[in-house]
Structures are given as structure tokens and as C-alpha cells.
Scaffold this motif. Structure first.
Motif, PDB file in Angstrom:
ATOM      1  N   TYR A  75      63.649 -68.871 -46.188  1.00  0.00           N
ATOM      2  CA  TYR A  75      64.840 -69.549 -46.484  1.00  0.00           C
ATOM      3  C   TYR A  75      65.504 -70.720 -45.805  1.00  0.00           C
ATOM      4  O   TYR A  75      65.596 -71.710 -46.660  1.00  0.00           O
ATOM      5  CB  TYR A  75      65.624 -68.375 -46.271  1.00  0.00           C
ATOM      6  N   LEU A  76      65.196 -70.635 -44.685  1.00  0.00           N
ATOM      7  CA  LEU A  76      65.313 -72.042 -44.293  1.00  0.00           C
ATOM      8  C   LEU A  76      65.230 -73.274 -44.510  1.00  0.00           C
ATOM      9  O   LEU A  76      65.931 -74.353 -44.155  1.00  0.00           O
ATOM     10  CB  LEU A  76      65.868 -71.760 -42.504  1.00  0.00           C
ATOM     11  N   TYR A  77      63.550 -73.057 -44.693  1.00  0.00           N
ATOM     12  CA  TYR A  77      62.967 -74.086 -44.888  1.00  0.00           C
ATOM     13  C   TYR A  77      63.904 -75.032 -46.406  1.00  0.00           C
ATOM     14  O   TYR A  77      63.676 -75.770 -46.670  1.00  0.00           O
ATOM     15  CB  TYR A  77      61.554 -73.532 -45.996  1.00  0.00           C
ATOM     16  N   ALA A  78      63.401 -73.961 -47.402  1.00  0.00           N
ATOM     17  CA  ALA A  78      64.264 -73.749 -48.070  1.00  0.00           C
ATOM     18  C   ALA A  78      66.149 -74.997 -48.170  1.00  0.00           C
ATOM     19  O   ALA A  78      66.080 -75.733 -49.103  1.00  0.00           O
ATOM     20  CB  ALA A  78      64.090 -73.200 -49.569  1.00  0.00           C
ATOM     21  N   THR A  79      66.681 -74.012 -47.902  1.00  0.00           N
ATOM     22  CA  THR A  79      68.192 -74.786 -47.901  1.00  0.00           C
ATOM     23  C   THR A  79      68.574 -76.005 -46.578  1.00  0.00           C
ATOM     24  O   THR A  79      69.523 -76.429 -46.832  1.00  0.00           O
ATOM     25  CB  THR A  79      69.211 -73.462 -47.563  1.00  0.00           C
ATOM     26  N   VAL A  80      67.745 -75.719 -45.396  1.00  0.00           N
ATOM     27  CA  VAL A  80      67.486 -76.522 -44.659  1.00  0.00           C
ATOM     28  C   VAL A  80      66.570 -78.234 -44.789  1.00  0.00           C
ATOM     29  O   VAL A  80      67.032 -79.215 -44.824  1.00  0.00           O
ATOM     30  CB  VAL A  80      68.018 -75.955 -43.041  1.00  0.00           C
ATOM     31  N   GLN A  82      64.528 -78.573 -46.749  1.00  0.00           N
ATOM     32  CA  GLN A  82      64.402 -78.617 -48.308  1.00  0.00           C
ATOM     33  C   GLN A  82      65.655 -79.425 -48.962  1.00  0.00           C
ATOM     34  O   GLN A  82      65.853 -80.487 -49.643  1.00  0.00           O
ATOM     35  CB  GLN A  82      63.620 -78.276 -49.501  1.00  0.00           C
ATOM     36  N   ALA A  83      66.821 -78.942 -48.291  1.00  0.00           N
ATOM     37  CA  ALA A  83      68.138 -79.069 -48.465  1.00  0.00           C
ATOM     38  C   ALA A  83      68.505 -78.930 -49.966  1.00  0.00           C
ATOM     39  O   ALA A  83      68.590 -79.612 -50.654  1.00  0.00           O
ATOM     40  CB  ALA A  83      68.737 -80.504 -47.888  1.00  0.00           C
ATOM     41  N   GLN A  84      67.786 -77.827 -50.382  1.00  0.00           N
ATOM     42  CA  GLN A  84      67.900 -77.453 -51.717  1.00  0.00           C
ATOM     43  C   GLN A  84      69.384 -76.368 -52.368  1.00  0.00           C
ATOM     44  O   GLN A  84      68.944 -75.042 -51.131  1.00  0.00           O
ATOM     45  CB  GLN A  84      66.613 -76.992 -52.130  1.00  0.00           C
ATOM     46  N   ASP A  85      69.957 -76.163 -52.806  1.00  0.00           N
ATOM     47  CA  ASP A  85      70.748 -75.382 -53.497  1.00  0.00           C
ATOM     48  C   ASP A  85      69.718 -74.420 -54.251  1.00  0.00           C
ATOM     49  O   ASP A  85      69.880 -74.543 -54.920  1.00  0.00           O
ATOM     50  CB  ASP A  85      72.437 -76.123 -54.265  1.00  0.00           C
ATOM     51  N   GLY A  91      69.972 -68.304 -56.553  1.00  0.00           N
ATOM     52  CA  GLY A  91      70.653 -67.302 -56.201  1.00  0.00           C
ATOM     53  C   GLY A  91      69.364 -67.605 -55.357  1.00  0.00           C
ATOM     54  O   GLY A  91      68.874 -67.507 -54.968  1.00  0.00           O
ATOM     55  N   ALA A  92      70.667 -67.324 -53.967  1.00  0.00           N
ATOM     56  CA  ALA A  92      69.767 -67.061 -52.405  1.00  0.00           C
ATOM     57  C   ALA A  92      68.367 -65.479 -52.568  1.00  0.00           C
ATOM     58  O   ALA A  92      67.800 -65.738 -52.117  1.00  0.00           O
ATOM     59  CB  ALA A  92      70.232 -66.272 -51.588  1.00  0.00           C
ATOM     60  N   TRP A  93      68.816 -64.967 -53.907  1.00  0.00           N
ATOM     61  CA  TRP A  93      68.272 -63.314 -53.536  1.00  0.00           C
ATOM     62  C   TRP A  93      66.545 -64.024 -54.724  1.00  0.00           C
ATOM     63  O   TRP A  93      65.864 -63.448 -54.035  1.00  0.00           O
ATOM     64  CB  TRP A  93      69.017 -62.073 -54.643  1.00  0.00           C
TER      65      TRP A  93
END
Length: 121
Positions: A75-80, A82-85, A91-93
Motif C-alpha cells: 500500500y505504501l509502495y502504491a500511494t507514497v 509511486q504517488a498514485q491516488d 479505492g484503498a481496499w
């Protein structure tokens, strides 16, 4: 005279890997990014299964630790990194569950194999 229409070739495996390694990439194909998430989980399952088997970690602690590292790390890889929304991907799930079940099964099999190989003669 007819013009030839150029069709876009799908990206190569190497180009996808390079894109996955570099931070803050733009992913035009949303399925491609979710595939990267899926395969990163599988890779993490192999690595952690090996480490847990060699340590030798066992029981519910090992399983919960894997789920925490796998879930939070990806999740951190995707959102932080790679800075993806996450809303762009359902959604997060949806980001969290992408490949989670298969990687968990793969992890358990690897863990058991390495644990048995390293601790039983």
C-alpha cells in the motif's frame, strides 16, 4: 492511397519493470499498475517465505507479520513511492486486496518448504 495506421505495441516486460522501480511514474494503463502490485506481492511472498522458514519463525505470529508487511508495504509502495491516488484504482481496499490471497497462499507454501528443509534433516 490508404494511410497505414500505426498500432501501439504493448510495453515490454523490461520497460514495465523499469517503470515499477522508478518513483512517481505515470501509469496510463490502470490494469498494468494493478498487475505490478500483484506481482510485487508474489515476489514479497517468496522472499518472506524464505526468511520465515530459515529464521525459523512459526505460528500465528509469522502469518500476521507477513500480512502486515505485505499489506502495509505494498500500500505504501502504491500511494507514497509511486504517488498514485488509490481512488483511481477503485479505492484503498482494491489496492490492498489485489493479489493478496494468492500471495498469502504462495507465502505459506514457501514458508513450509523452507522451514522443513532447514529444520528437519
Amino acid at each position: 492511397m490508404q494511410k497505414k495506421v500505426k498500432t501501439a505495441r504493448p510495453p515490454s516486460f523490461i520497460s514495465i519493470v523499469i517503470k515499477a522501480i522508478r518513483p512517481r511514474q505515470t501509469w496510463d494503463d490502470k490494469d498494468q499498475f494493478m498487475d505490478v502490485i500483484h506481482w510485487l506481492r508474489q515476489l514479497l511472498a517468496v522472499i518472506l517465505g524464505f526468511v520465515w522458514g530459515v529464521l525459523p519463525l512459526h505460528g500465528i505470529v509469522g502469518l500476521l507479520l507477513f500480512l502486515a508487511i505485505n499489506g502495509v508495504g505494498i500500500y505504501l509502495y502504491a500511494t507514497v513511492y509511486q504517488a498514485q491516488d488509490e481512488e483511481d484504482y477503485g479505492g484503498a481496499w482494491d489496492v490492498f486486496k489485489e493479489g493478496m490471497l494468492t500471495s498469502s497462499a504462495f507465502f505459506v507454501v514457501n514458508w513450509i518448504l523452507w522451514y522443513t528443509a532447514c529444520n528437519y534433516g
